[in-house]
Design an enzyme around this catalytic site. Structure first.
Site, PDB file in Angstrom:
ATOM      1  N   ASP A 304      19.416 -39.745 -19.360  1.00 18.18           N
ATOM      2  CA  ASP A 304      20.318 -38.665 -18.970  1.00 18.18           C
ATOM      3  C   ASP A 304      21.750 -39.217 -18.950  1.00 18.18           C
ATOM      4  OD1 ASP A 304      21.403 -36.256 -18.136  1.00 18.18           O
ATOM      5  OD2 ASP A 304      19.820 -35.863 -16.689  1.00 18.18           O
ATOM      6  N   GLU A 509      23.504 -28.086 -11.452  1.00 14.87           N
ATOM      7  CA  GLU A 509      23.121 -29.389 -10.902  1.00 14.87           C
ATOM      8  C   GLU A 509      23.455 -29.487  -9.403  1.00 14.87           C
ATOM      9  OE1 GLU A 509      23.432 -32.723 -13.670  1.00 14.87           O
ATOM     10  OE2 GLU A 509      24.019 -31.343 -15.244  1.00 14.87           O
TER      11      GLU A 509
HETATM   12  C1  BGC Z   1      21.851 -33.162 -17.164  1.00 13.84           C
HETATM   13  C2  BGC Z   1      21.029 -32.968 -18.404  1.00 13.84           C
HETATM   14  C3  BGC Z   1      21.907 -32.661 -19.570  1.00 13.84           C
HETATM   15  C4  BGC Z   1      22.972 -33.713 -19.713  1.00 13.84           C
HETATM   16  C5  BGC Z   1      23.930 -33.450 -20.850  1.00 13.84           C
HETATM   17  C6  BGC Z   1      23.005 -34.093 -17.381  1.00 13.84           C
HETATM   18  O1  BGC Z   1      23.842 -34.110 -16.275  1.00 13.84           O
HETATM   19  O2  BGC Z   1      21.035 -33.653 -16.127  1.00 13.84           O
HETATM   20  O3  BGC Z   1      20.089 -31.953 -18.206  1.00 13.84           O
HETATM   21  O4  BGC Z   1      21.130 -32.562 -20.726  1.00 13.84           O
HETATM   22  O5  BGC Z   1      23.719 -33.790 -18.533  1.00 13.84           O
HETATM   23  O6  BGC Z   1      24.778 -32.427 -20.571  1.00 13.84           O
HETATM   24  C1  BGC Z   2      29.231 -32.748 -18.142  1.00 11.28           C
HETATM   25  C2  BGC Z   2      27.790 -32.323 -18.056  1.00 11.28           C
HETATM   26  C3  BGC Z   2      27.002 -33.395 -17.466  1.00 11.28           C
HETATM   27  C4  BGC Z   2      27.611 -33.859 -16.152  1.00 11.28           C
HETATM   28  C5  BGC Z   2      26.873 -35.025 -15.590  1.00 11.28           C
HETATM   29  C6  BGC Z   2      29.731 -33.184 -16.792  1.00 11.28           C
HETATM   30  O1  BGC Z   2      31.052 -33.624 -16.891  1.00 11.28           O
HETATM   31  O2  BGC Z   2      30.000 -31.700 -18.611  1.00 11.28           O
HETATM   32  O3  BGC Z   2      27.270 -32.000 -19.301  1.00 11.28           O
HETATM   33  O4  BGC Z   2      25.708 -32.942 -17.284  1.00 11.28           O
HETATM   34  O5  BGC Z   2      28.962 -34.200 -16.298  1.00 11.28           O
HETATM   35  O6  BGC Z   2      27.330 -35.391 -14.339  1.00 11.28           O
END
Ligand code: BGC
Ligand code: BGC
Length: 652
Positions: A304, A509
């Site tokens: 991830d 998230e």
């Molecule tokens: C998320 C994933 C996602 C990745 C890319 C992460 O923070 O947990 O689900 O695919 O970011 O955006």
């Molecule tokens: C991104 C997301 C990612 C996340 C992880 C963001 O800045 O846009 O895609 O999942 O950071 O913490």
């Protein structure tokens, strides 16, 4: 032989061998494994490390893809081309990076990945499908598969061949901010909806035994995420600790991976979470022994976003250790995604120093190349611009509308038996439409829409619920719209009835973690003010069940709409009776948060609405009858599927 003729002969031999030099890996008639081995045997360490590196679009300028042999580029949430968020700008971006990759010595294409988790959600004008929490209520694998087909076409319309979807988490606690990315608290429901993979990637002719499968360039590589136990953390805290024994982990959280792998899923993403205190990103037993050997997964394992950084606390405290432990655990590609020099140098040094052996590196690169060959990326690396027409097409919007209709769950219809409010009359003289979510496209789409967190207002193209209601009623019906009605407002209108649409703001998230789960954004006063004064239908737009028990008595009817996405007309189709409700709860609706976690099959189970609940109106278009949730609920009772699952496990 004279000196001159000798030189001529050598030149001749050189010419012949260059004309006939045969690069087996470039020959599409060769077997994928043979191509992989041929290419691997030609690669330097730098080229291998490059393949294992995934960088963010934002740091992909200045020919870094070319100079460092980068294997993959991603867009994080909301990371769109500098030239604009249009199909053409996306195609140009992907092609530019691809041409960088193709201009390297071996010409290995990079693979561009993006979160297309409810349609191609970062792209303006794309069809936004309901989030998974709503799709779970449809119990309809075929529908979800068709959504996969449509999503693949929209993603290809932007030149992208790879999606970080589906999320096959089994969310066991709605306090988790990602619960809406999960189809259900029931492993069986989640597993049945892994059919989306067949839509995204195409349908393998027979069981692929873990082999990545992508039918053709109208399809995309998929990613089952997040392995494993992401939906089981204590109190639903994001990225936290899942405390459960091995059998529980397998039965509840891992089972959907068996099916995803059997269906040919190309990649698996590792979860930020820990299992019994051990970070998944460093868990060799689960990643290598279980996923790769026992489950026979042959595609690649991706980390991830900064997932390896978070092996230590604070994140990044010992990045060398992060690289070593994750790669040795069996991760193949690292979503770095920004500080790529640190990753590339670190990994290279660890290999040179003998801390990570070449065998491990070769396994990782073999898997990455296998996916790239299997999906035809070497043959068709560039955007096919004839696909542009699929982005947000009418056909896809009507599919999304169907998905909205089928995901709605009717939880109450009438205060007294025999006096239902629904279906609503299309010919009423006057209707009040009220609430923060009635006329807000961004709110009805939720997080992961255009931006990572999502946003309020007209963030993309679509139909709000208010617009849909206006389109559904007769021309003579007067609609009064008020987002935040005060006491007395509803009464003063003399309306036939009111439709109140309230719910959660968009979130993604950790930002969505919530311990109280009350209806925010003035939702409660709106319900009380309107429903206390006029007959009302309340529609809740949310990523999960919220506390509603105290307000239920005042409502005449109550519908859970989840996060329906861009096609609000799916809501009006049903509430006005053109279609009946078919959705049933894929989550337990709790009475109060102190009951959580509480899931179907629990010994202590005292829900407001049980898993599987869902009323019908009994309109002509329905199969008739009122509720039959007991039958459905019994079908989904764990005793019916736990036994075959365990047998399946033992066979592995
Ligand atoms: C998320 C994933 C996602 C990745 C890319 C992460 O923070 O947990 O689900 O695919 O970011 O955006
Ligand atoms: C991104 C997301 C990612 C996340 C992880 C963001 O800045 O846009 O895609 O999942 O950071 O913490």
């Amino acid at each position: 032989m004279g000196k001159g003729s000798c030189v001529t002969l050598l030149l001749f031999i050189g010419l012949v061998s260059s004309v006939y030099s045969y690069d087996l890996y470039k020959d599409p008639s060769q077997d994928v494994e043979a191509r992989v081995q041929d290419l691997l045997s030609r690669m330097t360490l730098a080229e291998k490390v490059g393949q294992m590196t995934q960088i963010e679009r934002g740091v992909s300028n200045n020919s870094v893809v070319k100079d460092l042999f980068i294997g993959s580029v991603l867009s994080g949430g909301g990371s769109v081309p500098d030239a604009g968020n249009t199909a053409e700008a996306w195609q140009d971006l992907v092609d530019r990076l691809q041409n960088d990759a193709l201009s390297t010595r071996l010409g290995i294409p990079m693979i561009y990945g993006i979160d297309a988790v409810h349609g191609h959600n970062n792209v303006f004008g794309a069809t936004i499908f309901p989030h998974n929490v709503g799709l779970g209520c449809t119990r309809d694998p075929d529908l979800v598969k068709r959504i996969g087909v449509a999503t693949a076409l929209e993603v290809r319309a932007t030149g992208i061949p790879y999606v970080f979807a589906p999320c096959i988490a089994t969310c066991r606690d709605p306090r988790w901010g990602r619960c809406y990315e999960s189809y259900s608290e029931s492993t069986e429901v989640v597993t049945s909806l892994t059919d989306i993979i067949l839509g995204l990637q195409g349908e393998p002719a027979n069981k692929t035994a873990g082999f990545p499968f992508v039918a053709d360039s109208s399809k995309v590589a998929a990613c089952a995420k997040h392995f494993v136990g992401d939906g089981g953390t204590t109190n639903g805290i994001n990225e936290n600790n899942t405390v459960i024994d091995y059998k529980g982990l397998v039965d509840i959280h891992m089972a959907p991976y068996f099916d995803s792998i059997a269906k040919g899923v190309s990649t698996v993403m590792i979860s930020y979470t820990s299992w019994n205190g051990m970070k998944m990103h460093a868990n060799k037993f689960l990643v290598t022994q279980v996923l790769k050997y026992n489950l026979k997964f042959k595609g690649f394992v991706i980390s991830d976003w900064e997932g390896i950084d978070r092996i230590t606390s604070p994140a990044g405290a010992n990045y060398t250790f992060s690289i070593e432990s994750s790669i040795n655990a069996g991760l193949d590609m690292i979503m770095v995604p920004n500080n790529y020099p640190q990753f590339i140098n670190g990994l290279t040094d660890l290999v040179k120093g003998g801390y990570i052996n070449m065998h491990r590196i070769d396994d990782a690169v073999t898997r990455i190349l296998r996916v790239k060959f299997a999906m035809g990326l070497f043959e068709k690396p560039l955007a096919d611009r004839s696909y542009s027409k699929h982005l947000g097409s009418e056909e896809h919007r009507s599919l999304a509308r169907e998905a909205v209709r089928k995901s709605l769950v009717l939880l109450k219809n009438g205060k007294e038996a025999g006096k239902p409010l629904l279906p609503l009359s299309k010919t009423a003289a006057k209707i009040i439409v009220a609430g923060s979510h009635a006329n807000d496209l961004g709110r009805q789409c939720g997080g992961w829409t255009i931006t990572w967190q999502g946003g309020n207002g007209t963030t993309t193209k679509g139909t709000t619920i208010l617009d849909a209601i206006k389109g559904a009623v007769s021309p003579t019906t007067q609609i009064v719209y008020e987002p935040y009605p005060q006491p007395g407002f509803a009464q003063s209108q003399g309306a036939d009835f009111a439709i109140v649409v309230v719910g959660e703001p968009p979130y993604a998230e950790t930002f969505g973690d919530n311990l109280n789960l009350t209806i925010p954004e003035a939702g409660i006063p709106t319900i009380q003010n309107v429903c206390g004064e006029v007959r009302c239908l309340v529609i809740l737009v949310s990523g999960r069940p919220l506390v509603v028990e105290p307000y239920l008595p005042v409502m005449d009817a109550f519908v859970a709409a989840w996060l329906p996405g861009s096609e609000g007309a799916g809501v009006s189709d049903v509430i006005f009776g053109d279609y009946d409700f078919v959705g049933t709860l894929a989550r337990t609706w709790f009475k109060s948060v102190d009951q959580l976690p509480m899931n179907v099959g629990d010994e202590k189970y005292d829900p407001l609405f049980p898993f599987g609940y869902g009323l019908k109106m009994g309109t002509p278009n329905s199969s008739g009858g009122s509720i039959n949730f007991m039958r459905r609920w019994r079908l989904l009772d764990i005793s019916c599927w736990a036994v075959p699952l365990i047998i399946h496990m033992l066979k592995l």
